[in-house]
Design a protein around this motif. Structure first.
Motif, short mmCIF file in Angstrom:
data_model
loop_
_atom_site.label_atom_id
_atom_site.label_comp_id
_atom_site.label_asym_id
_atom_site.label_seq_id
_atom_site.Cartn_x
_atom_site.Cartn_y
_atom_site.Cartn_z
N THR A 173 65.82 -136.85 -38.98
CA THR A 173 64.64 -136.84 -39.84
C THR A 173 65.04 -136.91 -41.32
N ASN A 186 58.98 -123.96 -39.65
CA ASN A 186 59.97 -124.81 -38.99
C ASN A 186 61.35 -124.43 -39.52
N ASP A 238 67.99 -134.06 -34.10
CA ASP A 238 66.73 -134.59 -34.60
C ASP A 238 66.47 -134.26 -36.05
N ASN A 239 66.75 -133.00 -36.44
CA ASN A 239 66.48 -132.59 -37.81
C ASN A 239 67.25 -133.45 -38.81
N PRO A 262 64.35 -124.39 -38.09
CA PRO A 262 65.46 -125.33 -37.89
C PRO A 262 65.49 -126.45 -38.93
N LEU A 263 64.32 -126.98 -39.29
CA LEU A 263 64.30 -128.04 -40.31
C LEU A 263 64.72 -127.48 -41.66
N SER A 302 56.43 -128.44 -30.82
CA SER A 302 55.25 -128.68 -31.65
C SER A 302 53.99 -128.05 -31.06
N THR A 316 70.12 -130.44 -30.65
CA THR A 316 69.64 -131.78 -30.97
C THR A 316 69.99 -132.11 -32.41
N SER A 320 70.14 -125.16 -37.46
CA SER A 320 69.74 -126.51 -37.88
C SER A 320 69.85 -127.50 -36.73
N TRP A 335 68.77 -126.74 -33.72
CA TRP A 335 67.68 -126.46 -32.80
C TRP A 335 66.43 -127.22 -33.25
N SER A 336 65.34 -127.01 -32.53
CA SER A 336 64.12 -127.67 -32.95
C SER A 336 62.95 -126.73 -32.69
#
Lengths: 307, 266
Positions: free
Chosen positions: A89, A276, A85-86, A278-279, A73, A83, A67, A69-70
């Protein structure tokens, strides 16, 4: 690690500890095991503990790492630099907030409906019905538990859909949506809620209720101040089941829920079609955190022993 | 405490009303399995055995059934061994970290299925790099089946106490002999009940299975899910559903007989 045997035998006076007097049956290996409690314990624990840790704990830990990681795109490859980031978000996007609230709301609604239905039924089964009727009722409640989960979801779709039984009887079809989800989920998990409450009620001795009545307590008071406190572990155990099972379900939502998604659907879509992972892992952290908070909150009630 | 006749009647009415509601959807499925219309509208148009004939010849359903049985049997056996060992360790010994081990056993069923599913999916593919197959399903199922065996055996051990085992040891039987001749026979019905629950749990599981099966294997629930929305397969799914409902009565009846045996023996 301190190891003690809970069996009182080892300290009992007059007990033979001299191996020579223990008779000819015990072999050397067995004699060793008999003396060394920690050895017995570690032999018992090693296989199951290794399984749980290697399969489950490692998988959960890896999920947490994933989770963080990313996904690139452009190449849609997983980028293994750390990161947040998830999670950003999840916090910032209104979609995730709404889905989380909807999921918790549906899970809570299902739990409340199930406990409300289960309490009187379990009470009737355990305390009112004759022993013969009780056994038949237990079978009647248990049988649908064994009937396939998909069969039950499927049958509710057939009942609730347009042109189905619900419309034919004049009740009208709720169509595909959250109402249908709550009805179907409450139906499917009901036996899981009735059983622990029934088991808890069976352990309440009838004499206790009679004594309370003899001492002048009106029925309502007996139920409220004698029966209900004794039922708390059973109710909590049932509630944990229905809440967790509802929160993690995405198939019922797909079949009777139409477009209204829950957390499970988002995990499934991101892990599969949206590619996705990681998300998806980050979204899965939401029910994990919710359940861990719930579990630690109810640990003191003793309900965990009733699962 | 005395319940008035009225409240007794209200309770009885409520109970049987809910029971009727519980069986209604199942009866609808039964009715639809002989309904000539493919669209499953109510009321049925008539009676036909066409779907039953088609289901009997459905190779997909048969293969999926075999896969499901294989998975359930192996997962149950694994769970029986691991769950019994854990129950013995946690019920008969106290040690540091006991509560954590207890929680760890509950976790796979206490956490939502989708979490267990994606964690194992990620673990198999991401860490171990194995392809999803019938074996990954078995491992996943065994992991959450352990707790049902564990619960049944632990409850039994709590009731049994240790006096018979001590007597056996005092009479000179070794650790293994005592287990085989004293402990195991007393656990038999608990093992059977726990094993049956584990089997049912595995046989019916769909959410964790979708994540750990991939394209490697098709269990019966996955086959049902895949065929539910195909217009010319949906009636066959209905028939499979009816067969499952009928067969679900068997284990309940067995479990009930087992538990009444236990009560009689106590």
């Amino acid at each position: 690690m301190s190891v003690t045997s809970t069996s009182p035998s080892d300290t009992r006076p007059g007990r033979t500890t001299d191996p020579a007097l223990r008779g000819p049956v015990a072999r050397p290996g067995s004699r060793l095991l008999h003396r060394m409690v920690w050895l017995r314990l570690s032999l018992l624990l090693s296989a199951p503990l290794a399984w749980m840790v290697l399969v489950y704990v490692v998988a959960l830990a890896a999920l947490l790492i994933t989770s963080l990681w990313s996904v690139d795109s452009l190449s849609s490859e997983i980028d293994r630099s750390w990161t947040l980031d998830n999670f950003r978000t999840l916090l910032e996007s209104e979609v995730y907030r709404n889905v989380t609230l909807r999921t918790l709301g549906v899970a809570a609604a299902v739990t409340v409906v199930d406990v409300a239905i289960a309490l009187p039924i379990a009470f009737y089964m355990a305390k009112v019905a004759s022993p013969r009727a009780r056994r038949m009722l237990v079978v009647a409640v248990l049988t649908p538990l064994w009937a396939s989960y998909l069969v039950k979801v499927f049958s509710w779709r057939v009942v609730l859909s347009e042109g189905g039984l619900a419309e034919w009887t004049g009740l009208g079809s709720p169509g595909y949506g959250l109402t249908a989800v709550v009805i179907t989920q409450a139906y499917i998990w009901l036996p899981y809620v009735i059983l622990p409450i029934f088991a808890a009620l069976e352990r309440v001795p009838d004499s206790l209720l009679e004594a309370a009545g003899d001492l002048g307590a009106p029925t309502g008071m007996v139920l409220r101040s004698v029966v209900l406190p004794l039922l708390v572990p059973g109710i909590v155990a049932g509630a944990i089941f229905s809440f967790s099972l509802t929160m993690g379900d995405y198939i019922t939502v797909n079949i009777v829920g139409g477009a209204s998604q829950m957390l499970g659907n988002l995990v499934f879509i991101n892990a599969g079609a949206a590619n996705n992972l990681p998300l998806a892992a980050a979204i899965a952290m939401i029910p994990i955190v919710v359940m861990l908070v719930l579990l630690s909150a109810i640990r003191r009630t003793g309900a965990l022993d009733n699962l | 405490m005395t319940l008035s006749p009225l409240s007794r009647r209200v309770l009885a009415g409520l109970t049987f009303g809910v029971l009727a509601l519980i069986y209604l959807p199942l009866l609808v499925v039964v009715a639809n399995s002989v309904n000539p219309s493919q669209s499953m509208t109510w009321p049925p148009d008539g009676v036909t055995l066409e779907w039953w004939r088609r289901a009997a010849h459905s190779a997909g359903a048969r293969d999926a059934l075999v896969t499901s049985l294989q998975v359930a049997v192996i997962a149950t056996l694994l769970a029986l061994v691991l769950g019994t060992l854990l129950a013995l360790a946690l019920q008969r010994y106290s040690f540091f970290g006991k509560n954590s081990v207890n929680l760890l056993v509950i976790l796979p069923i206490a956490l939502p299925g989708v979490v267990t599913g994606i964690a194992l999916n990620n673990g198999f593919k991401g860490i171990l790099g194995v392809d999803l197959s019938i074996w990954t399903i078995v491992v996943a199922h065994a992991t959450f089946c352990i707790v049902t065996v564990f619960n049944n055996v632990q409850a039994r051990l709590r009731r049994l106490g240790t006096s018979l085992e001590e007597a056996s040891a005092d009479l000179g039987a070794g650790v293994f002999t005592t287990f085989r001749l004293v402990t195991l026979p007393q656990l038999r019905s608990a093992l059977l009940a726990g094993g049956m629950l584990a089997f049912a749990l595995s046989f019916d599981e769909i959410i964790v299975t979708t994540f750990t099966a991939g394209n490697g294997a098709t269990t019966l629930p996955i086959w049902i899910l895949n065929n539910m929305f195909r217009p010319n397969q949906a009636p066959v799914v209905n028939v499979v559903a009816v067969v499952l409902i009928v067969f679900s009565i068997l284990p309940v009846w067995l479990a009930q007989r087992l538990s009444s045996d236990v009560e009689a023996a106590r």
